[in-house]
Write an enzyme that holds these catalytic residues in place. Sequence first.
Site, PDB file in Angstrom:
ATOM      1  N   HIS A 163       0.833  -1.213   0.000  1.00  0.00           N
ATOM      2  CA  HIS A 163       0.000   0.000   0.000  1.00  0.00           C
ATOM      3  C   HIS A 163       0.871   1.267   0.000  1.00  0.00           C
ATOM      4  O   HIS A 163       0.421   2.335   0.439  1.00  0.00           O
ATOM      5  CB  HIS A 163      -0.953   0.034   1.209  1.00  0.00           C
ATOM      6  CG  HIS A 163      -1.754  -1.215   1.377  1.00  0.00           C
ATOM      7  ND1 HIS A 163      -2.887  -1.478   0.648  1.00  0.00           N
ATOM      8  CD2 HIS A 163      -1.565  -2.297   2.176  1.00  0.00           C
ATOM      9  CE1 HIS A 163      -3.385  -2.655   0.991  1.00  0.00           C
ATOM     10  NE2 HIS A 163      -2.591  -3.171   1.922  1.00  0.00           N
ATOM     11  N   SER A 284      14.792  21.695 -16.340  1.00  0.00           N
ATOM     12  CA  SER A 284      13.624  22.558 -16.446  1.00  0.00           C
ATOM     13  C   SER A 284      14.009  23.854 -17.145  1.00  0.00           C
ATOM     14  O   SER A 284      15.121  24.359 -16.980  1.00  0.00           O
ATOM     15  CB  SER A 284      13.079  22.867 -15.043  1.00  0.00           C
ATOM     16  OG  SER A 284      12.165  23.942 -15.076  1.00  0.00           O
ATOM     17  N   LYS A 290      16.340  21.553 -11.181  1.00  0.00           N
ATOM     18  CA  LYS A 290      15.574  20.338 -11.458  1.00  0.00           C
ATOM     19  C   LYS A 290      16.385  19.283 -12.211  1.00  0.00           C
ATOM     20  O   LYS A 290      17.170  19.590 -13.107  1.00  0.00           O
ATOM     21  CB  LYS A 290      14.323  20.670 -12.277  1.00  0.00           C
ATOM     22  CG  LYS A 290      13.278  21.505 -11.564  1.00  0.00           C
ATOM     23  CD  LYS A 290      12.653  20.752 -10.407  1.00  0.00           C
ATOM     24  CE  LYS A 290      11.790  19.608 -10.860  1.00  0.00           C
ATOM     25  NZ  LYS A 290      10.677  20.013 -11.736  1.00  0.00           N
ATOM     26  N   GLU A 297       9.230   8.561 -16.969  1.00  0.00           N
ATOM     27  CA  GLU A 297       7.849   9.023 -17.106  1.00  0.00           C
ATOM     28  C   GLU A 297       7.294   8.677 -18.487  1.00  0.00           C
ATOM     29  O   GLU A 297       6.122   8.291 -18.626  1.00  0.00           O
ATOM     30  CB  GLU A 297       7.786  10.526 -16.857  1.00  0.00           C
ATOM     31  CG  GLU A 297       8.100  10.907 -15.415  1.00  0.00           C
ATOM     32  CD  GLU A 297       8.290  12.399 -15.217  1.00  0.00           C
ATOM     33  OE1 GLU A 297       8.438  12.811 -14.068  1.00  0.00           O
ATOM     34  OE2 GLU A 297       8.290  13.142 -16.218  1.00  0.00           O
TER      35      GLU A 297
END
Length: 471
Positions: A163, A284, A290, A297
């Site tokens: 979980h 970024s 970043k 992704e």
Amino acid sequence: MADKQTQGQQMWGGRFAAQPSDIMQSINASIDVDKRMVLQDVAGSRAHADMLAECEIISAEDNEAIQGGLDQILTEVAAGTFPYRVELEDIHMNVEARLKEIIGEPAGRLHTARSRNDQVVTDFRLWTRGALGEAQAGMRALQKALVARAGEVTDAVMPGFTHLQTAQPVTLGHHLLAYVEMIERDNGRCADAAQRLNESPLGAAALAGTGFPIDRDMTAEALGFDRPMGNSLDAVSARDFALEALSALAIAATHLSRLAEEIVLWSSAQFNFARLSDEWSTGSSIMPQKRNPDAAELIRAKASLIAGQFASLQGAVKALPLAYAKDLQDDKRLTFEAFDTFGLSVKAMTGMIETISFNREAMRAAAAKGFSTATDLADYLVRELKMPFRDAHHVTGRIVAAAEAEGAELEALPLQSMQAIEPRLTEDVFSVLSVEASAASRQSYGGTSPVRVGEQVDQWKQRLGLETDTA
């Protein structure tokens, strides 16, 4: 446009008085997609022509001319000079038309005893068989990368989750090997799909077979198929081989997506478990600090694309009566795109795994939080104090509540606090409360113990042809 349309229509348009409209020509043509099967189409034509000559359906001289013309076509394909023409609709008519330009009349005999229906699905099976092999090779490379990295971190402790909550300590090597096991099943599904598709439709003709005395066993053997398909209607209409291949890819891509999600989490500042190399990170445009895990992704998103391509093909096939229908023209586009997407994804994942760095200290610290050794305490109560497990579970829950109230992890909770709940406990209890002790104790087959993980790494290295650390 009419002259160009005539070039295509003359291959099939004897009973038509008018030309197809420009829009009909556009929606009907598939050459931009199926030209990827040019090598398979030539291979099928070679086998078919040899068989026709062997069965004395065409002359040896015609077959010699056909084989020579097909040789030239292959040379042109390799050189990038083959003239693909949209007005000829598909790769089959492009090859046949070019063959006629090269050798003349004998080219017209090549299509004896076959149809585009059995021709296209033969090409498609050949292409899919090869693509499955390439997908398997990509998965093998990823497995090798995962096993190599697992061998470096057999004893690195990290939190195991259920979980997405801290559950029990596990080792990072054990975690990475879980994906090796998943990918092995994916590889098996691709191998099964390749075995089941390996029957030849060639010779089924349009749908009913042919009246010519052909030898389908000969063409099946020449093309590396195990046997000819046993029913001509099934041969030209079946696309379950492509559905099975895309199903296997969709499941495999799902596993890639799960691993990608973990990389996204692990590389975040909140987890700080891992750091992607510069090769597999982006920045970024506005935030200079970043480091974005874009490759991971994108793999998550591409898994959805592959699942969608499987669903689209299933939707195209599900309501088709026997035998062939033009709906099946898009089967190749969907299949090609799915294999392209998977191939790119598995290569990207392999690159990330090969170059990712792990923060063992951060993983160990996270594993020690959240009372992750509570099950070890319960097991200790069962083993040493002979408690029934349900009683031990209850006592352990009370000790966890006490630790939570004192703001301490179990390993740091004073013995007297534990004894206030279970007086029989001694200092020996702390021997099971470290995350290292917890992981080391899980020595059942398939468990997370560094000893078991090391054994699994060595076994996988042997299976995958990697060098082992054992003498």
